[in-house]
Design an enzyme around this catalytic site. Sequence first.
Site, PDB file in Angstrom:
ATOM      1  CG  ASP A   1      -1.969   1.013   1.250  1.00 32.17           C
ATOM      2  OD1 ASP A   1      -3.102   0.645   0.891  1.00 32.17           O
ATOM      3  OD2 ASP A   1      -1.695   2.183   1.594  1.00 32.17           O
TER       4      ASP A   1
ATOM      5  CE1 TYR B   1       0.559   7.872   2.511  1.00 35.77           C
ATOM      6  CE2 TYR B   1       0.980   5.580   1.960  1.00 35.77           C
ATOM      7  CZ  TYR B   1       0.157   6.549   2.493  1.00 35.77           C
ATOM      8  OH  TYR B   1      -1.064   6.178   3.018  1.00 35.77           O
TER       9      TYR B   1
ATOM     10  CE  LYS C   1      -3.717   4.637   0.291  1.00 35.99           C
ATOM     11  NZ  LYS C   1      -2.343   4.565   0.775  1.00 35.99           N
TER      12      LYS C   1
ATOM     13  CG  HIS D   1      -4.571   9.818  -0.215  1.00 34.99           C
ATOM     14  ND1 HIS D   1      -3.206   9.739  -0.351  1.00 34.99           N
ATOM     15  CD2 HIS D   1      -4.828   9.365   1.031  1.00 34.99           C
ATOM     16  CE1 HIS D   1      -2.679   9.256   0.761  1.00 34.99           C
ATOM     17  NE2 HIS D   1      -3.641   9.015   1.609  1.00 34.99           N
TER      18      HIS D   1
END
Length: 280
Positions: free
Chosen positions: A45, A50, A75, A108
């Site tokens: 994930d 990120y 996302k 997201h």
Amino acid sequence: MIATVKLNNGLTIPSLGLGTWQLPESEELVQSLVSALQMGYRYIDTAAIYENEASVGRAIVQSGLHRKEVFVLSKCWAANRSYDSVLRAAEESLRTLQLDYLDAYLIHWPYTKGDPLAWQSVNIGTWRAFERLYEEGLVKTIGVSNFQMHHLVSFLARANIKPAVNQIEFHPGFMQKNTVQLCRQHDIKVLGWSPLGHGSVLDIPQIVEMAKRYEKSPAQIALRWCLEHNVIPVTRSLSAKHQEENLEIFDFKLTAEDVALIDALPITAFSGLEPDHVSF
Ligand SMILES: NC(=O)c1ccc[n+]([C@@H]2O[C@H](COP(=O)([O-])OP(=O)(O)OC[C@H]3O[C@@H](n4cnc5c(N)ncnc54)[C@H](OP(=O)(O)O)[C@@H]3O)[C@@H](O)[C@H]2O)c1
């Protein structure tokens, strides 16, 4: 071995995910993911925000697994709401991950600013680009994240393709019952983020007591509790020992009484990330 679950689009998803939030690009992350994939994890994930998609991509290559064996979820960040910017963001994620398709791509966070009619239109406009990515095969599954009941109702009425998953905060002490129930009614699979409450649920006395009774760890009790609710936990660990421990949740069940005992916990370990009030 990790069980799999069928989604409403006919594809399967592993019933345990390995998260990568707050783990920036690094050789340590690559090696940790390679080891996790070799240990048996099959769902990684990540998210554009990120800033670690390159490490995820390298780990998949280095793991030696066939692309089809790994479920990669990313996302689309909140800065990309318009049709064209979603398409560009997906392209960028694919390039960074060195992949030619994503197993799942999610909005997201819902857009929630201002008048409901206005934010509902923004969210469905974003979704039209997701529907195109799905139809073109660049993304095998499309879904949402952090959508609560009131975000979903109008969205589902206007979506041409129903989201297959909704990834929301879900852990002992924070279970978003209404949203989970609505998702179940619409055959939308719930993926639970921070299933260990970012580590905080491991000290809840009732969980610690149960862990002793089942001869399991507090983390295993919390993850198993997610599965008892048909929620796929997406946990995160850089430690091989914890990763191995977190895999061992498919060989036992919690009794209905123990599930109810955890359900009854007061709000605990909430991240504070409230979709209607986040600053992005
Ligand atoms: N969609 C969204 O908006 C959203 C938001 C937040 C998170 N997420 C996703 O959900 C994933 C999980 O959330 P999270 O990162 O908050 O994770 P979490 O699984 O709730 O907590 C992770 C923490 O628990 C520790 N831990 C893991 N297994 C353990 C074990 N067996 N024993 C003791 N400690 C253990 C980890 O430390 P060690 O590394 O030392 O094991 C880490 O500090 C994220 O990584 C991300 O992929 C999505």
